[in-house]
Design an enzyme around this catalytic site. Structure first.
Site, PDB file in Angstrom:
ATOM      1  N   GLY A  60       0.556  -1.211  -0.243  1.00  0.00           N
ATOM      2  CA  GLY A  60       0.642   0.055   0.159  1.00  0.00           C
ATOM      3  C   GLY A  60       0.829   1.289   0.422  1.00  0.00           C
ATOM      4  CD  GLN A  65       3.871   5.831   3.048  1.00  0.00           C
ATOM      5  OE1 GLN A  65       2.360   4.853   2.180  1.00  0.00           O
ATOM      6  NE2 GLN A  65       4.550   4.865   3.032  1.00  0.00           N
ATOM      7  CB  CYS A 110       5.961   2.102   6.588  1.00  0.00           C
ATOM      8  SG  CYS A 110       4.963   3.892   6.022  1.00  0.00           S
ATOM      9  CG  LEU A 111       6.543   1.256   0.972  1.00  0.00           C
ATOM     10  CD1 LEU A 111       6.152   1.568  -0.617  1.00  0.00           C
ATOM     11  CD2 LEU A 111       8.091   0.522   0.507  1.00  0.00           C
ATOM     12  CG  HIS A 153       0.231   0.508   7.012  1.00  0.00           C
ATOM     13  ND1 HIS A 153       1.344   0.408   8.295  1.00  0.00           N
ATOM     14  CD2 HIS A 153       0.582   1.939   6.084  1.00  0.00           C
ATOM     15  CE1 HIS A 153       2.201   1.368   7.812  1.00  0.00           C
ATOM     16  NE2 HIS A 153       1.849   1.311   6.892  1.00  0.00           N
ATOM     17  CD  GLU A 154      -0.592   2.487   2.596  1.00  0.00           C
ATOM     18  OE1 GLU A 154      -0.877   3.554   2.912  1.00  0.00           O
ATOM     19  OE2 GLU A 154      -0.199   1.502   3.152  1.00  0.00           O
ATOM     20  CG  HIS A 157       0.597   6.161   5.657  1.00  0.00           C
ATOM     21  ND1 HIS A 157       1.792   7.023   6.204  1.00  0.00           N
ATOM     22  CD2 HIS A 157       0.785   5.464   5.657  1.00  0.00           C
ATOM     23  CE1 HIS A 157       2.614   6.475   6.298  1.00  0.00           C
ATOM     24  NE2 HIS A 157       2.121   5.145   5.857  1.00  0.00           N
TER      25      HIS A 157
END
Length: 184
Positions: A60, A65, A110-111, A153-154, A157
């Site tokens: 995701g 981000q 996480c990215l 999670h997304e 953000h």
């Protein structure tokens, strides 16, 4: 195409902001941004493409981000039954959730976060999400397991929340009674 250089890292102020709603109908620029988020996630899961472009695999990605503080997320994930959930959504929101909790036994990553944060991230075991897809249609999803965790999670953000905010600082591997442990 989004690359790892486009993904901002932990500590960047945009990651802690509440993202703005996307005006409907979305602009062509917003559609392109959302489409590129989904493209990144799909490409990052293809080992050849990921190696060629130096992409870190992810399931995701949210617009904040890539330093775009707007309510857009993309998810590309297969659930425990093999069903593919590949969605790019404008203004996603959780409209209902279970009281029951779940967590990934391996913890979350996480990215935007390079270092590991060991510990359990307790989330709702089941959620219902609503959002608008790239075609302008309202989408309603009932999710559980890893898929529910990924969407939560997304969406976090979009609200300036990082996954490690949920980890108990004194006892990172503390479990909540009755919470479902999910293997990944």
């Amino acid at each position: 195409m989004i690359t790892m250089e486009d993904i901002i890292r932990d500590g960047h102020p945009t990651l802690r902001k509440v993202a703005a709603e996307v005006a409907m109908p979305p602009s062509d620029v917003d559609k392109q941004i959302l489409s590129s988020l989904l493209e990144y996630v799909i490409n990052s899961q293809n080992s050849e493409v990921a190696a060629k472009y130096g992409l870190r695999p992810g399931i995701g990605l949210a617009a904040p981000q890539i330093n775009v503080s707007k309510r857009m997320i993309a998810v590309h994930i297969t659930d425990e039954n093999g069903a593919l959930y590949s969605y790019a959504l404008f203004n996603p929101k959780i409209v209902s959730h279970s009281v029951e909790k779940s967590y990934l036994q391996s913890g979350e990553g996480c990215l935007s976060v390079d270092e590991p944060f060991p510990g359990y991230v307790h989330r709702h075991a089941r959620v219902t999400i609503k959002g608008v897809n790239l075609e302008g249609e309202e989408v309603k999803l009932r999710l559980k397991g890893l898929t529910a965790i990924c969407f939560q999670h997304e969406i976090d953000h979009l609200n300036g929340i990082m996954f490690y905010d949920y980890i108990d600082k004194h006892d990172p591997f503390k479990t909540i009674e009755g919470a479902i442990a999910i293997e990944r």
